[in-house]
Design an enzyme around this catalytic site. Structure first.
Site, PDB file in Angstrom:
ATOM      1  N   PHE A  90       8.564  13.034   1.407  1.00  0.00           N
ATOM      2  CA  PHE A  90       9.790  12.370   1.856  1.00  0.00           C
ATOM      3  C   PHE A  90      10.982  13.266   1.514  1.00  0.00           C
ATOM      4  CE2 PHE A  90      13.287   9.382   1.765  1.00  0.00           C
ATOM      5  CZ  PHE A  90      13.067   8.692   2.949  1.00  0.00           C
ATOM      6  N   ASP A 159       5.789   9.692  -7.050  1.00  0.00           N
ATOM      7  CA  ASP A 159       6.681   8.789  -6.329  1.00  0.00           C
ATOM      8  C   ASP A 159       5.817   7.638  -5.808  1.00  0.00           C
ATOM      9  OD1 ASP A 159       8.213   7.436  -4.441  1.00  0.00           O
ATOM     10  OD2 ASP A 159       9.277   9.236  -3.800  1.00  0.00           O
ATOM     11  N   TYR A 189      12.558  -1.859  -2.701  1.00  0.00           N
ATOM     12  CA  TYR A 189      12.826  -2.539  -1.423  1.00  0.00           C
ATOM     13  C   TYR A 189      11.704  -2.450  -0.402  1.00  0.00           C
ATOM     14  CZ  TYR A 189      14.532   2.254  -0.633  1.00  0.00           C
ATOM     15  OH  TYR A 189      14.658   3.610  -0.592  1.00  0.00           O
ATOM     16  N   LYS A 190      10.522  -1.978  -0.820  1.00  0.00           N
ATOM     17  CA  LYS A 190       9.403  -1.992   0.138  1.00  0.00           C
ATOM     18  C   LYS A 190       8.487  -3.165  -0.211  1.00  0.00           C
ATOM     19  CE  LYS A 190       9.673   2.729   1.773  1.00  0.00           C
ATOM     20  NZ  LYS A 190      10.706   3.391   0.918  1.00  0.00           N
ATOM     21  N   ARG A 357       5.085   3.515  12.938  1.00  0.00           N
ATOM     22  CA  ARG A 357       4.525   3.134  11.634  1.00  0.00           C
ATOM     23  C   ARG A 357       4.581   1.615  11.502  1.00  0.00           C
ATOM     24  NH1 ARG A 357       7.501   5.039   6.084  1.00  0.00           N
ATOM     25  NH2 ARG A 357       9.051   3.554   6.791  1.00  0.00           N
TER      26      ARG A 357
HETATM   27  C1  LIG Z   1       8.523   8.310  -0.710  1.00  0.00           C
HETATM   28  C2  LIG Z   1       9.968   7.900  -0.761  1.00  0.00           C
HETATM   29  N1  LIG Z   1      10.741   8.314  -1.784  1.00  0.00           N
HETATM   30  C3  LIG Z   1      12.056   7.959  -1.863  1.00  0.00           C
HETATM   31  C4  LIG Z   1      12.627   7.151  -0.891  1.00  0.00           C
HETATM   32  C5  LIG Z   1      14.076   6.772  -0.902  1.00  0.00           C
HETATM   33  O1  LIG Z   1      14.723   6.900  -2.085  1.00  0.00           O
HETATM   34  P1  LIG Z   1      16.109   6.148  -2.395  1.00  0.00           P
HETATM   35  O2  LIG Z   1      15.761   4.881  -3.125  1.00  0.00           O
HETATM   36  O3  LIG Z   1      16.843   7.104  -3.249  1.00  0.00           O
HETATM   37  O4  LIG Z   1      16.798   5.882  -1.094  1.00  0.00           O
HETATM   38  C6  LIG Z   1      11.849   6.695   0.168  1.00  0.00           C
HETATM   39  C7  LIG Z   1      12.471   5.825   1.193  1.00  0.00           C
HETATM   40  O5  LIG Z   1      11.914   5.349   2.099  1.00  0.00           O
HETATM   41  C8  LIG Z   1      10.502   7.082   0.240  1.00  0.00           C
HETATM   42  O6  LIG Z   1       9.732   6.682   1.259  1.00  0.00           O
END
Ligand SMILES: Cc1ncc(COP(=O)(O)O)c(C=O)c1O
Length: 398
Positions: A90, A159, A189-190, A357
């Site tokens: 990402f 992550d 938020y997921k 997706r």
């Molecule tokens: C793998 C991954 N890392 C990080 C993020 C986003 O990070 P942030 O909370 O800083 O917007 C996402 C957002 O979809 C993501 O899919």
């Protein structure tokens, strides 16, 4: 949106904020809310109480933990000068890794996932990997990668954005400690259903937290709520013990409240088998989705990029398609709300085309929803509905 969230937020706004005002930091327990939410979240990802911090965004937390991991390696005299990550990770992970590399005098090296574990040579000080890939949904064997990295004295940062609340994760507590992770971050938020822009989290293994406290190792964003005594208002920074020093500024109580509702909803599944039961449903939903798309939507150029085997994937399924954006807009208009991720523009392979997706969130999607979604996809493809020019107009968020 969990059923409890709107009422709980309304009550916090009306009573704790509207009537309690700043008294609620003490009277309504606002000051301890982040700790409680962090421990509840930790129980969903195999992290002991007191090892998770909640707040900020995933990007900010990644900056903190990656910097500390790089610092630990420097103190240990690890000869590696590389942060290793995945080329199609990402983007925020890559941008932050680049920034940490600059600040710590390291180099960012990018490889493809199939180059692991061979790419884990002695030059690699820290590996940053996303457990479930945001495009393909491919899930990596966390313990095996930890073990391979630790054999080289390399630290591993995970992550968990697409893992927390969707698949069982054991950050810590493996029979053999070399299988444990070192650091992790993730968003709220997921699959945790904390709402748009929900606070994120950072985790560090207890062995690192003990050392960080003992040797006074600091993350780079020293803020007053990570101070040992924030309300002493001392002019110099004196970090709190352990994970508390990863906290920076004042938490958003409204956002934490919403995240707590999402986490509590997941925890209500505990008597039914908890994350293992949630995962079982996630597997059958995703399998059904992939099987039905294969059976009902053939001949229209959909190319599945999600691994076929449940053990190799998270809780989503994705397909590359030359008109993925338009197809997704037509689906969304019909109530099947997924997203589109642009292709990475590489000459060939999984990453070349844009993808559709669909997330199979196990808490609130039913198998019948999957049937309905696939029938809608079939209709959109069979009739060419997606060719309507209005579906081609790009919105700011895809
Ligand atoms: C793998 C991954 N890392 C990080 C993020 C986003 O990070 P942030 O909370 O800083 O917007 C996402 C957002 O979809 C993501 O899919």
């Amino acid at each position: 949106l969990p059923k409890a969230t709107a009422a709980r937020l309304a009550s916090v706004v009306q009573h704790e904020w509207g009537e309690g005002l700043i008294r609620s930091w003490n009277d309504a327990g606002w000051i301890g809310l982040a700790r409680g939410v962090a421990d509840r979240l930790g129980s969903l990802v195999g992290a002991p109480a007191g090892t998770v911090a909640v707040g900020d965004s995933t990007s900010v937390n990644l900056f903190k933990v990656l910097s500390v991991a790089a610092d630990l390696q420097r103190r240990d005299g690890h000869r590696g000068s590389v942060i290793l990550s995945e080329r199609s990770n990402f983007p925020t992970d890559l941008y932050i890794a680049e920034s940490v590399a600059q600040h710590s005098g390291l180099t960012l090296r990018l490889v493809d996932h199939h180059e692991l574990p061979a790419a884990l040579d002695g030059d690699v000080a820290v590996v940053l990997w996303t457990h479930v890939h945001y495009r393909s949904g491919r899930m990596l064997p966390m313990a095996a990668i930890n073990r391979a990295a630790h054999a080289q004295g390399t630290l591993v940062v995970w992550d968990l954005a697409h893992s927390a609340g969707a698949v069982p994760v054991t950050l810590c507590g493996a029979a053999d400690p070399v299988d444990d992770a070192d650091f992790a971050v993730g968003c709220g938020y997921k699959y945790l259903n904390g709402g748009p822009g929900a606070p994120a989290f950072a985790w560090a293994h207890p062995r690192h937290l003990d050392r960080i406290t003992r040797e006074d190792i600091r993350q780079p964003l020293s803020g007053w709520l990570g101070h040992a005594a924030p309300f002493a208002f001392e002019p110099t920074y004196r970090p709190a013990e352990g994970i508390e020093r990863f906290t920076c500024g004042t938490p958003s109580i409204l956002a934490l409240t919403a995240l707590d509702c999402g986490i509590q909803t997941l925890l209500e599944a505990t008597p039914l088998g908890g994350m293992a039961a949630i995962r079982r449903k996630s597997e059958t939903l995703t399998q059904l989705l992939m099987d039905l798309v294969a059976a009902r939507c053939g001949g229209w150029g959909l190319q599945r990029i999600t691994p076929a085997e449940a053990k190799d994937r998270g809780s989503q399924a994705s397909w590359a398609h030359p008109h993925g954006y338009e197809v997704m807009q037509a689906l969304i208009e019909r109530g099947v709300i997924g997203d589109f991720r642009a292709g990475l523009g590489r000459a060939s392979g999984d990453d070349a085309l844009g993808i559709l997706r669909l997330g199979c969130a196990p808490l609130y999607l039913r198998h019948t929803d999957i049937w309905d979604a696939v029938e809608t996809l079939r209709e959109v493809l069979d009739t060419g509905l997606w060719r309507d020019p209005r579906y081609g107009r790009r919105s700011a968020v895809t």
